[in-house]
Every structure is written in structure tokens, then in C-alpha cells.
Design a protein around this motif. Structure first.
Motif, mmCIF file in Angstrom:
data_model
loop_
_atom_site.group_PDB
_atom_site.id
_atom_site.type_symbol
_atom_site.label_atom_id
_atom_site.label_comp_id
_atom_site.label_asym_id
_atom_site.label_seq_id
_atom_site.Cartn_x
_atom_site.Cartn_y
_atom_site.Cartn_z
ATOM 1 N N LEU A 1 4.412 -2.168 -0.352
ATOM 2 C CA LEU A 1 3.840 -3.458 -0.730
ATOM 3 C C LEU A 1 4.534 -4.026 -1.969
ATOM 4 N N GLN A 2 4.899 -3.171 -2.898
ATOM 5 C CA GLN A 2 5.628 -3.634 -4.081
ATOM 6 C C GLN A 2 6.978 -4.248 -3.687
ATOM 7 N N GLN A 3 7.637 -3.631 -2.718
ATOM 8 C CA GLN A 3 8.920 -4.163 -2.258
ATOM 9 C C GLN A 3 8.734 -5.502 -1.553
ATOM 10 N N GLN A 4 7.670 -5.621 -0.765
ATOM 11 C CA GLN A 4 7.387 -6.894 -0.094
ATOM 12 C C GLN A 4 7.095 -7.993 -1.103
ATOM 13 N N ALA A 5 6.329 -7.674 -2.144
ATOM 14 C CA ALA A 5 6.006 -8.680 -3.155
ATOM 15 C C ALA A 5 7.261 -9.186 -3.851
ATOM 16 N N GLU B 1 3.012 5.804 -0.729
ATOM 17 C CA GLU B 1 4.098 5.184 0.035
ATOM 18 C C GLU B 1 3.710 3.769 0.475
ATOM 19 N N ASP B 2 2.436 3.558 0.832
ATOM 20 C CA ASP B 2 1.971 2.219 1.193
ATOM 21 C C ASP B 2 2.125 1.260 0.015
ATOM 22 N N ILE B 3 1.776 1.733 -1.169
ATOM 23 C CA ILE B 3 1.861 0.884 -2.353
ATOM 24 C C ILE B 3 3.310 0.521 -2.658
ATOM 25 N N MET C 1 3.057 -2.086 9.036
ATOM 26 C CA MET C 1 1.893 -2.044 8.158
ATOM 27 C C MET C 1 1.335 -3.446 7.963
ATOM 28 N N ASN C 2 0.047 -3.640 8.203
ATOM 29 C CA ASN C 2 -0.626 -4.905 7.962
ATOM 30 C C ASN C 2 -0.984 -4.991 6.492
ATOM 31 N N GLN C 3 -0.200 -5.777 5.739
ATOM 32 C CA GLN C 3 -0.380 -5.798 4.291
ATOM 33 C C GLN C 3 -1.750 -6.343 3.890
ATOM 34 N N ASP C 4 -2.251 -7.350 4.621
ATOM 35 C CA ASP C 4 -3.562 -7.911 4.288
ATOM 36 C C ASP C 4 -4.656 -6.861 4.445
ATOM 37 N N ALA C 5 -4.568 -6.068 5.504
ATOM 38 C CA ALA C 5 -5.576 -5.033 5.743
ATOM 39 C C ALA C 5 -5.543 -3.983 4.644
ATOM 40 N N VAL C 6 -4.335 -3.605 4.208
ATOM 41 C CA VAL C 6 -4.208 -2.590 3.159
ATOM 42 C C VAL C 6 -4.783 -3.101 1.844
#
Length: 314
Positions: free
Chosen positions: A207-211, A202-204, A1-6
Motif C-alpha cells: 500500500l505504501q508503494q501504491q500511495a 507485506e500488505d502495508i 489486493m483490494n486496497q480499499d478493503a484493506v
């Protein structure tokens, strides 16, 4: 998943509704990435509810809106049990808070007793009714709107309630050109009605885990704690920011760093997030209020007087 794109996809989708408020939209997204809750405080008619609704429509998550009024009861929010004569048992009727994205509209138009019914859900992502606990599915976020307390028919939020909000933001009036653009859009119908989800729940969560994995050097952690402690030691303050504020500022700096394209936090990330995370948690003394002192000035003093660590790439 490209986080910047999301992330860009969400911001751009909300911008179809909210004109000239990209920074406020970004702060709303940062709050979501931190698994936090957002308080939007401003005068009527500037788009508080539209911002919250636009974010909710941009996410493929369950959504409920609670319109707070003086007669709303805690059970309307948390849910209640109803006796079923066919089974002889009590059936639970879930309240609006048992959704992933909850818009608490005009939250300060109801009593403190009803406001406090949100506390367990906001802190622990669950509600307890008649001794049974019901979990709320991730991602979970409360977006509350309120008018300034000077307006008629409002109740001030208790300090414990204010502390549950990761950030407080305001929108302000649009500029001349932006307001003209707004009129042009509304002439074709409300853009909110045509807004569609652009990311999944699921995308969110991903991203929360990445942050949460963004690196924070010990010196930056010490800087966060020093800023928060400075608000407690300020003579103009009767109640400074809590340890929950330290955690919130830590997470907000992580999310802002990720949104900025880095996997490490700089002191500038902390400085950028500090006003939005700390101001609403500070209670001024009576004397400082008479002298027109503000929470913003308290945070500014902390930033100016606490030495930031030298920035480097960790």
C-alpha cells in the motif's frame, strides 16, 4: 489486493477500541501509508496510548513500547554492546527502536538528549551503535504520545525532533453518547486485549508503494511549495516549515487521494492535509505568542492567501 478493503479493515479494527475518532484513525493510517511518524498530543486520559496500541495490534508486525521517563537512557532505545567472555567479542543487544511499530509513550517526559536518540532511526530507518549500523525492517513507524508542555514534568521536543514527525494530531474528549458507549464496552473488559492483526506487514508495504505512485500534477506541486514558503515569510513566524515539510505534505496528499479512491491528487487533498503536516513545525515569534497567535492561524492564512490551482481531473 483490494486496497480499499484493506484500509477499511484497519480503520474498523481500531474503531473497536477508539470510539468516535474515525478521522484521527484515518490520519494515523495516512501517516503509515506515507512511511511517516505520528505525534499524538493531548491531555491525559483521552486515548492517545490506546490509539497507538490499537494500530500496532492491527498489523502483523513486530511491536515495542518505550515508556519514556526522566531516567531512561539513549542506549535503552538504540541498543548497546555487551562483552561476552566466552567468545571474547561484544554482543549487540538491540534496543526497542529496532522494531517495526514503536510506541514512544509520553515522549516529552525524558530529556532532550534521550529524545534525540530517535533521530537517526526516524529519518534513515537505522541505528548506529559502536560504529555498526543496524537496519530496521519495513514497514517502520514511530507513534509518539505526549502531554501538552504546560503539564508538570514535561520537556519540549527539540525542533529537529518535531520535524521528524510527519503529522501531529489530537483526540479531544468524546461526546456524551460516545462516552456512554465507551463505558458499555469497558464493562466487558478492555477491547484492546482481544484485538487481533487484520493485515500483514507485506500488505502495508504494498500500500505504501501504491500511495507513492499517485499522480501529482506540477501545478499541485507548485501549490504545495507555495504554501510551505508562505509559512516562512509570515512576519509572525521565527521558524517556518522546512523542505522536509514540503515532502511530507506531498506524500500526505498522495495518500489521502488514494484513501479517497483516486489515483491523482487534487488541491483539496493538499488543503485537507496541510494543518496536520505543517502546524507542529512552525515556531512563532515571541511577539506573536504574546498576542495569542497560533500555528493553526498561520496555516489558515497560508491557505487563504495562496491561490490554489483550478481543480480538474489530471
Amino acid at each position: 489486493m483490494n486496497q480499499d478493503a484493506v484500509l477499511d479493515r484497519i480503520v474498523e479494527n481500531v474503531e473497536r477500541v477508539i470510539v468516535d475518532k474515525r478521522y484521527q484513525i484515518e490520519l494515523t493510517l495516512i501517516t503509515l501509508l506515507c512511511r511517516g511518524h505520528l505525534l499524538i498530543e493531548d491531555v491525559p486520559g483521552v486515548g492517545k496510548t490506546s490509539l497507538a496500541s490499537a494500530l500496532a495490534r492491527s498489523l502483523s508486525c513486530s511491536f515495542q513500547r518505550i515508556q519514556f521517563t526522566p531516567d531512561i537512557m539513549p542506549a535503552d532505545i538504540t541498543g548497546f554492546s555487551v562483552f561476552n567472555p566466552k567468545t571474547g567479542d561484544f554482543d549487540f543487544k538491540p534496543g526497542a527502536i529496532l522494531s517495526q511499530i514503536v510506541l514512544a509513550d509520553e515522549i516529552n517526559r525524558t530529556s532532550p538528549k534521550t529524545q534525540s536518540s530517535l533521530l537517526e532511526a526516524m529519518e534513515e530507518k537505522q541505528v548506529t551503535v559502536d560504529g555498526k549500523t543496524y537496519r530496521i525492517k519495513d514497514p517502520f513507524m514511530v507513534l509518539a504520545t505526549q502531554n501538552p508542555v504546560e503539564y508538570l514534568g514535561t520537556y519540549p521536543l527539540p525542533e529537529a525532533q518535531m520535524d521528524r514527525f510527519l503529522m501531529r494530531i489530537s483526540l479531544g474528549y468524546p461526546g456524551l453518547v460516545e462516552e456512554m458507549r465507551m463505558l458499555g464496552r469497558m464493562g466487558k473488559g478492555s477491547p484492546l486485549q482481544s484485538l487481533r492483526a487484520v493485515v500483514s506487514g507485506e500488505d502495508i508495504v504494498a500500500l505504501q508503494q501504491q500511495a507513492a505512485e499517485v499522480h501529482v500534477e506540477n501545478m499541485v506541486s507548485e501549490y504545495i511549495v507555495a504554501l510551505v514558503r508562505h509559512t516562512r515569510e509570515n512576519p509572525f513566524v521565527s521558524l517556518g516549515a522546512s523542505p522536509r515539510a514540503s515532502i511530507g505534505l506531498y506524500r500526505a496528499a498522495q495518500a489521502w487521494a488514494m484513501y479517497s479512491g483516486r489515483d491523482y491528487v487534487l488541491p483539496d487533498d493538499v488543503i485537507e492535509m496541510a494543518p496536520h503536516v505543517l502546524e507542529h513545525r512552525i515556531v512563532l515569534t515571541q511577539e506573536s505568542r504574546l498576542k495569542k497567535q497560533t500555528q493553526r492561524e498561520i496555516v489558515r492564512m497560508a491557505i487563504e492567501e495562496v491561490a490554489a490551482p483550478i481543480a480538474r481531473r489530471w
